[in-house]
Structure formats: C-alpha cells, structure tokens
Design an enzyme around this catalytic site. Structure first.
Site, short mmCIF file in Angstrom:
data_model
loop_
_atom_site.label_atom_id
_atom_site.label_comp_id
_atom_site.label_asym_id
_atom_site.label_seq_id
_atom_site.Cartn_x
_atom_site.Cartn_y
_atom_site.Cartn_z
N GLY A 44 0.82 -1.28 -0.11
CA GLY A 44 -0.19 -0.08 0.10
C GLY A 44 1.09 1.21 0.06
O GLY A 44 1.65 1.53 0.80
N SER A 45 0.64 2.27 -1.01
CA SER A 45 1.50 3.47 -1.06
C SER A 45 1.04 4.11 -2.27
O SER A 45 -0.13 4.15 -2.68
CB SER A 45 2.76 3.09 -1.32
OG SER A 45 2.86 1.74 -2.27
N ARG A 46 1.88 5.16 -2.61
CA ARG A 46 1.55 5.98 -3.95
C ARG A 46 2.97 6.64 -4.91
O ARG A 46 3.97 6.43 -4.09
CB ARG A 46 0.92 7.40 -3.05
CG ARG A 46 0.45 8.27 -3.85
CD ARG A 46 -0.22 9.69 -3.29
NE ARG A 46 0.57 10.62 -3.18
CZ ARG A 46 0.48 11.71 -2.53
NH1 ARG A 46 -0.47 11.69 -1.44
NH2 ARG A 46 1.13 12.80 -2.48
#
Length: 218
Positions: A177-179
């Site tokens: 999970g990240s960007r």
C-alpha cells in the site's frame, strides 16, 4: 508471474498456514486466503507500453488521487516553483511493481526516511518515507517519487544513478500500500482525471507533443 521480491513473504504466509491448519483448520483456511492475497499482491504481469516519443505513462497501478500543481521535493533538484503533479494511489489489492513513465537516463536517486501516514493525504508527499528519482528524457526532466503508506514499510528500488531506462521498464516496488507522484515539466498538461484508474506502463498521463487539445471526464 510473481516478482521475486514476493517469494519470502508468500513462503512465510504458506508456512504459517500449515501451522494454523495443525492448530485449528478454520485458522488454516484463513491463512490460505491470506497466502493467495500475498501472491496476488506481488504479481508482475506483462504490460504493453506505448513507445512514441513524448508519451508519459503511469508508473503504478491504482487510482489517480490528485492532479495538481505542487512544489517538488527539494532532493529532486527540479526548482522552487510548483510543477504539474499526478499522484497514483495503490491499495493493498493493486499490483505494486513500479515502471518508468518515460525513456531516459536516471540522473538522481534520493532516499528520505519519514512517517507512515495515509498515502492518500496530500501531506504524505512531504512527511512520509520516500524514494525519489529524476529521469532526464529528450523532452525534459521528470520526477518520480515512491511514497510509503500507512501499511507500507519498505520501498525497493532496482535501478542506479546513471542507468538508462526505457518507458514501462520496472524500476522498483513498494510493499503493502503506497503512492507514486510524477512531477512533469512546467506547462505540461495532464491527460488523466482524479478518480481515474491507472495501469502501470500503459495509461498515458501526459503527452509532451501537446497533440491532444484536452479531454473531458464523467
């Protein structure tokens, strides 16, 4: 296909599932579901990338969470003026292999430790742990920033400074999970909208040639 970074985690989940089956079979089935999820998380599918000069493709699978003008991180060395920024948020169900948005040379790689707040928040660009790349292309310099999220605890980068890379080629991965933030040269118009689904290596974020007069969304 599964990326090799995922093998230790998938193996750990599988081993834990066997132990849980021995303790109590319902727990074992829960472990099996989590093992399948882990394998899906580290999937590394083949992608078909548009190779025309001037095209900028998405570096990540996920949802386009922001299309804004923003000041790039100081470590990128892209100046002190706001630049067009496209942010792609990856949930724990997205493929997390990151791909280069353009073809060029990697001029700079800069890692900065930080917090692990929700990557969907705008302040995550400044506060969270991140790894930044500057890619020099024939159409200008592009900033690509891997940002850790609420669950992510490790950013992996496969490339080195001075290395040449092609559009759509793999350059890194963020676990759980990240960007990804992409900083475009001043005056570049984004061809995606907030809320749009992006596919790494395939979705076109921008076109330096400016051949597209503009788009509307619904």
């Amino acid at each position: 296909p599964i990326h090799k970074e995922g093998y230790p985690f998938i193996g750990g989940f599988a081993l834990a599932s066997l132990i849980l089956f021995w303790l109590w079979s319902p727990l074992g089935w829960i472990g099996t579901i989590l093992t399948v999820w882990c394998a899906l998380f580290f999937r590394d599918p083949v992608r078909v990338t548009t190779l025309r000069d001037g095209i900028v493709v998405s570096p990540a699978d996920g949802r386009v969470s922001m299309v804004v003008q923003a000041l790039p991180p100081a470590e990128l060395g892209l100046g002190d003026k706001p630049l067009p920024r496209v942010s792609v948020f990856m949930s724990v169900f997205n493929c997390h292999v990151n791909r280069s948005p353009v073809a060029g040379r990697i001029d700079r790689i800069a890692y900065r430790p930080g917090a692990f707040i929700n990557a969907e928040l705008d302040k995550a660009s400044e506060d969270n742990e991140r790894n930044s790349l500057v890619i020099s292309s024939s159409n200008g310099r592009i900033g690509v920033v891997q940002i850790a999220g609420l669950v992510a605890r490790r950013i992996v980068c496969f490339v080195k400074e001075g290395q040449s890379i092609g559009a759509g080629e793999r350059f890194g991965l963020i676990r759980f999970g990240s960007r990804l933030d992409v900083y475009l040269p001043e005056g570049t118009k984004a061809l995606v909208s907030e809320g749009q689904t992006a596919v790494a290596g395939e979705t076109i974020l921008a076109d330096f040639r400016g051949a597209d007069p503009g788009r509307t969304y619904r």
